[in-house]
Scaffold this motif. Structure first.
Motif, short mmCIF file in Angstrom:
data_model
loop_
_atom_site.label_atom_id
_atom_site.label_comp_id
_atom_site.label_asym_id
_atom_site.label_seq_id
_atom_site.Cartn_x
_atom_site.Cartn_y
_atom_site.Cartn_z
N THR A 2 -12.61 -27.99 -5.00
CA THR A 2 -13.24 -27.70 -3.48
C THR A 2 -13.83 -26.35 -3.50
O THR A 2 -13.38 -25.31 -4.33
CB THR A 2 -12.11 -28.22 -2.52
OG1 THR A 2 -11.01 -27.12 -2.50
CG2 THR A 2 -11.55 -29.72 -2.82
N ASP A 19 -12.88 -23.99 -1.39
CA ASP A 19 -11.83 -23.23 -0.96
C ASP A 19 -11.04 -22.82 -2.34
O ASP A 19 -10.71 -21.80 -2.77
CB ASP A 19 -10.83 -23.67 -0.06
CG ASP A 19 -11.61 -23.81 1.29
OD1 ASP A 19 -12.64 -22.81 1.38
OD2 ASP A 19 -11.13 -24.50 2.14
N GLU A 20 -10.66 -24.01 -3.28
CA GLU A 20 -10.10 -23.81 -4.45
C GLU A 20 -10.88 -22.76 -5.54
O GLU A 20 -10.38 -21.99 -6.17
CB GLU A 20 -9.72 -25.10 -4.89
CG GLU A 20 -8.66 -25.98 -4.22
CD GLU A 20 -8.58 -27.39 -4.65
OE1 GLU A 20 -7.75 -27.95 -4.46
OE2 GLU A 20 -9.50 -27.43 -5.36
N LEU A 25 -13.16 -20.66 -4.53
CA LEU A 25 -13.27 -19.18 -4.26
C LEU A 25 -12.02 -18.53 -4.43
O LEU A 25 -11.88 -17.44 -5.05
CB LEU A 25 -13.59 -19.00 -2.69
CG LEU A 25 -14.85 -19.66 -2.40
CD1 LEU A 25 -14.86 -19.57 -0.74
CD2 LEU A 25 -15.93 -18.75 -2.83
N ARG A 26 -10.86 -19.21 -4.35
CA ARG A 26 -9.72 -18.70 -4.66
C ARG A 26 -9.47 -18.33 -6.05
O ARG A 26 -8.91 -17.37 -6.40
CB ARG A 26 -8.45 -19.46 -3.91
CG ARG A 26 -7.07 -18.62 -4.16
CD ARG A 26 -5.92 -19.63 -3.38
NE ARG A 26 -6.46 -19.64 -1.92
CZ ARG A 26 -6.67 -20.81 -1.21
NH1 ARG A 26 -6.85 -21.98 -2.00
NH2 ARG A 26 -6.93 -20.62 -0.02
N TYR A 78 -20.12 -19.22 -4.80
CA TYR A 78 -20.79 -19.96 -3.57
C TYR A 78 -22.06 -20.53 -3.48
O TYR A 78 -22.24 -21.95 -3.42
CB TYR A 78 -20.84 -19.08 -2.11
CG TYR A 78 -20.70 -19.84 -0.55
CD1 TYR A 78 -21.57 -20.49 -0.18
CD2 TYR A 78 -19.27 -19.62 -0.29
CE1 TYR A 78 -21.46 -21.23 1.06
CE2 TYR A 78 -18.92 -20.34 0.97
CZ TYR A 78 -19.97 -20.99 1.57
OH TYR A 78 -19.95 -21.51 2.61
N GLY A 130 -15.10 -13.61 2.33
CA GLY A 130 -13.77 -13.66 1.60
C GLY A 130 -12.68 -13.04 2.29
O GLY A 130 -11.46 -13.11 1.77
N ILE A 174 -9.62 -15.19 2.33
CA ILE A 174 -8.83 -15.61 1.23
C ILE A 174 -7.59 -14.84 0.77
O ILE A 174 -7.71 -13.41 0.74
CB ILE A 174 -9.81 -15.66 0.03
CG1 ILE A 174 -11.03 -16.36 0.10
CG2 ILE A 174 -9.08 -15.83 -1.32
CD1 ILE A 174 -11.93 -16.38 -0.85
#
Length: 486
Positions: free
Chosen positions: A52, A54-55, A57-58, A164, A451, A454
């Motif tokens: 996803t 969020d996953e 980006l992390r 992104y 970010g 995060i």
């Protein structure tokens, strides 16, 4: 009753025959790919790592190579701080010496020419006064250490913006591929309809040939969009640092259109939060401390030195041994160094002034970037709003054109125009949503807030902050801070 049943069976058989004909055309016509995923893609789907947003980006913050390099830079600058800090602390040095000597010049006095000397000693030195050079060196190392945190934020912001964009490029490519597949399937249905009309005598072989050409021309777009998805998936894999593993994106191109922030507010946030500005200010602080160090090059210095040990001299016939110690204050003052210090002051002063100019230049560049980002976000939002109803209108237009063509009141050109307008509307809306999402991320990047939500991983080492005063330096040494690798 039997007539109605027979009519229903005939209608169902005709529908099944038409469906089989569409599928058969897609498989049998050369150069036209199938609607389903390739067999290789289906076989490898179990090995694909799905992320996803969020996953992704992390994972990028934790595993990206540029972020890893920035973290290693912080470790290097922590080592430089420890090196500079050592200049303010006492230095202890243990020495041991074993010497065999021969001196026959004293034999006339009965002194044995051979002697053995053994010395064990522990010495200490502590600077007392350095015209501020040592303190400036420690402060400069602390400023460099702060730039490491800024470089880490710069690397993270850059990779987050790239992730992104790549993530939503995958979603866009997948949406465009779906549109191309729908367009291909629709052209296949038109070919079936044209052949049925030809068999019924209501269409010519020209209509059949035109439908076949249109179906074949729809194939390259399907291949092109499918390949674009593969390209963007590879880029996302590179950004996430996933060597040897396939990755894919799981999400939707759903853009919530909101008014962008006011330019003045966005610029104020950028001036406060942009890591590039913070990095430049810390570099300027380092340069100003280097000026202090350069000015101390021809100034007096005062050091305390002492030693404690034991010495033994063996002349063969007599053995002399005892404790030794010494302590003193030593002063040094370069009276003339060939104007070396003046040259260093000129260099470091020029570096500091250059960084001030660069800071003003960077402020102007950030102001322009923020303005462009605000305008881009506003433009993308307006385009999304403008295209909101275009897809529904295009769908109605296609349905009306197809129905009119079926009844003979619309031409083939009308149907093609309606299909082209629908494909354009769907593609434009997908691109507009992608551009709106990426423009929002670019605006947050321009203001230095990308970010912020995060959280770092649990295994990440907390950032080291210098203590400052002399007792704080001693406390750092006793605690073993910062923790450095062997």
């Amino acid at each position: 009753m039997s007539r109605r049943f027979a009519f229903g069976v005939a209608l169902l058989a005709a529908f099944l025959a038409a469906a089989c004909a569409v599928v058969g055309l897609l498989f049998l016509l050369p150069g036209v790919p199938s609607l389903g995923p390739p067999a290789a893609d289906a076989a490898d789907s179990a090995a694909v790592e799905i992320f996803t947003l969020d996953e992704a980006l992390r994972t990028a913050v934790e595993s990206n190579r540029d972020v890893g390099k920035a973290m290693e830079l912080r470790t290097s600058l922590e080592g430089k701080y420890v090196e500079e800090r050592a200049a303010a602390l006492p230095q202890f040095l243990a020495t041991a010496e074993a010497l065999r000597a021969w001196d026959g010049s004293q034999s006339i006095y009965g002194v044995p020419p051979a002697s053995d000397r053994y010395v064990v000693q522990v010495g200490v030195s502590q600077p007392l006064y350095s015209y501020g050079a040592i303190a400036a060196g420690i402060r400069a190392a602390g400023e460099r250490l702060a730039t490491a945190d800024d470089r880490l934020r710069i690397a993270r912001h850059a990779v987050l913006l790239d992730v992104y964009a790549a993530f939503h490029d995958i979603l866009l490519g997948r949406e465009l591929n779906r549109i191309a597949l729908e367009d291909q399937a629709q052209k296949a249905r038109h070919l079936v309809e044209a052949r049925k009309k030809y068999e019924a005598g209501t269409a010519t072989d020209y209509d059949v040939l035109a439908a076949e050409v249109a179906l074949r021309n729809a194939g390259p777009e399907v291949v092109r969009t499918r390949n674009s998805v593969r390209i963007f998936r590879e880029r996302l894999r590179f950004l996430l640092g996933r060597d040897g593993r396939e990755v894919d994106a799981n999400g939707e191109l759903s853009a919530v259109v909101a008014d962008p922030p006011d330019y003045d507010d966005a610029l104020g946030t950028a001036v406060e939060r942009r890591p590039e500005l913070s990095d430049l200010r810390h570099r300027r602080g380092t340069a100003e401390e280097m000026v202090v160090i350069a000015r101390a090059g021809n100034r007096p210095r005062l050091d305390l030195r002492g030693a404690l040990g034991r010495q033994e001299v063996d002349f063969g016939v007599v053995d002399i041994a005892g404790k030794t110690w010494s302590a003193g204050v030593f002063a040094s003052w370069p009276l003339f160094d060939g104007l070396r210090a003046r040259g260093r002051v000129a260099q470091t002063g020029s570096d500091a002034r250059t960084l001030r100019i660069e800071e003003a230049q960077l402020l102007n560049a950030i102001a322009l970037e923020v303005r462009d980002a605000v305008n881009a976000a506003r433009e993308a939002g307006e385009i999304v709003n403008a295209l909101a109803g275009a897809v529904e209108q295009a769908d109605r237009l296609v349905a009306m054109a197809e129905k009119g063509y079926e009844y003979g009141v619309k031409t083939r050109l009308d149907v093609d125009d309606a299909q082209l307008n629908r494909s354009r509307a769907l593609g434009n809306l997908a691109r507009a949503r992608r551009d709106r999402l990426v423009a929002g991320a670019a605006l947050r990047h321009a203001t230095g807030t990308l970010g912020d939500g995060i959280t770092p991983s649990k295994g990440e080492k907390p950032a080291f902050r210098p203590a400052g005063p002399t007792m704080g330096l001693v406390g750092e040494v006793l605690r073993g801070a910062p923790t450095l690798p062997e």
